[in-house]
Enzyme design. Sequence first.
Site, PDB file in Angstrom:
ATOM      1  N   GLY A  35     -28.541  40.709 -17.071  1.00 30.38           N
ATOM      2  CA  GLY A  35     -27.618  41.824 -17.302  1.00 30.38           C
ATOM      3  C   GLY A  35     -26.349  41.328 -17.996  1.00 30.38           C
ATOM      4  O   GLY A  35     -25.902  41.891 -18.996  1.00 30.38           O
ATOM      5  N   HIS A  36     -25.784  40.236 -17.466  1.00 25.74           N
ATOM      6  CA  HIS A  36     -24.614  39.642 -18.115  1.00 25.74           C
ATOM      7  C   HIS A  36     -24.978  39.174 -19.525  1.00 25.74           C
ATOM      8  O   HIS A  36     -24.206  39.340 -20.469  1.00 25.74           O
ATOM      9  CB  HIS A  36     -24.115  38.427 -17.321  1.00 25.74           C
ATOM     10  N   MET A 184     -30.332  44.803 -12.187  1.00 24.62           N
ATOM     11  CA  MET A 184     -29.952  43.410 -11.932  1.00 24.62           C
ATOM     12  C   MET A 184     -28.528  43.352 -11.397  1.00 24.62           C
ATOM     13  O   MET A 184     -27.650  44.080 -11.859  1.00 24.62           O
ATOM     14  CB  MET A 184     -30.053  42.593 -13.204  1.00 24.62           C
ATOM     15  N   ARG A 187     -25.626  40.320  -6.580  1.00 26.87           N
ATOM     16  CA  ARG A 187     -25.812  40.504  -5.134  1.00 26.87           C
ATOM     17  C   ARG A 187     -27.286  40.601  -4.740  1.00 26.87           C
ATOM     18  O   ARG A 187     -27.594  40.550  -3.550  1.00 26.87           O
ATOM     19  CB  ARG A 187     -25.058  41.750  -4.650  1.00 26.87           C
TER      20      ARG A 187
END
Length: 282
Positions: A35-36, A184, A187
């Site tokens: 995701g990042h 995503m 955590r």
Amino acid sequence: MRLITHLAEFHAYRRELAPHLSIGLVPTMGALHAGHASLVERSVKENDISIVSIFVNPTQFGPHEDFERYPRNLDADCAYLATLGVDVVFAPLAADIYPQKDTFIQFRIRQLADKLCAVSRPRHMEGVVQVVSILFHLTRPDKAYFGLKDFQQFTVLQHMVKELHFPLEVVGCPIVREVGGLAMSSRNVYLNHNEREQALSLSTTLRTLRSKHQTFDSVTAMKQWVQKELARFDLVRLDYFEVLDPDTLLEIQDFDAETRMHAFIAAYLGQTRLIDNLALTY
Ligand code: AMP
């Protein structure tokens, strides 16, 4: 790729950057995943220089939240970012970002702070505005990239940029999901096997609602249906489910076929709080 952890070094680096270079900033709290990476890839494509900040910001965590145990792995994050063409990883020390424990200035968000995540995380959005405004001052980017997974955060930051006249563009990037649909999140590592299985119910419920939204005649009926769906999962404790206008985040009273509706969900799986959202009608 260069890793900078000291503020003075970052100031020097930033001062020496040629003014004609465009700068993209991707603020993160680390424990990076695909995701990042999607934000980073977009920044690398659209800018001459891409800076990724990694900072687990204490002021956006509540007193009983997971600040202490939030996953941190700077070495692995840097190795990952090096493969993506990032120029600088800025991982400042908390003591540099907040040199005094109690700041003189505190933000207060008037709109949007009474709903969604702000209800169970009372000072969270203010903490995000505080740290992102500091990161904007330090990096002075042309574009800053945020995920639409944190849709409310994205909306608040758009307002911040407009109202505080930051000369930059806030870019929203689509949610990246695991196979099966789970959004995503850093955590997700907290989830045990059973929690992870049941966490799929969040995205599945949103998707099913999207496919059958025409069959509901009110938002209340949608809420009741979602509550019933999730009640089948004993490890899922619903925090909120809301259907809002995506542009204003206001509640939707009456709707017709044209109404833009966006569904937002947050739930606890054990101790872990997960969020997700999906456009229902557009
Ligand atoms: P975080 O490290 O959780 O603070 O996230 C840093 C940025 O990555 C935020 O703008 C998030 O919205 C974004 N982000 C986190 N997870 C995802 C995801 N699954 N898809 C897209 N963006 C994401």
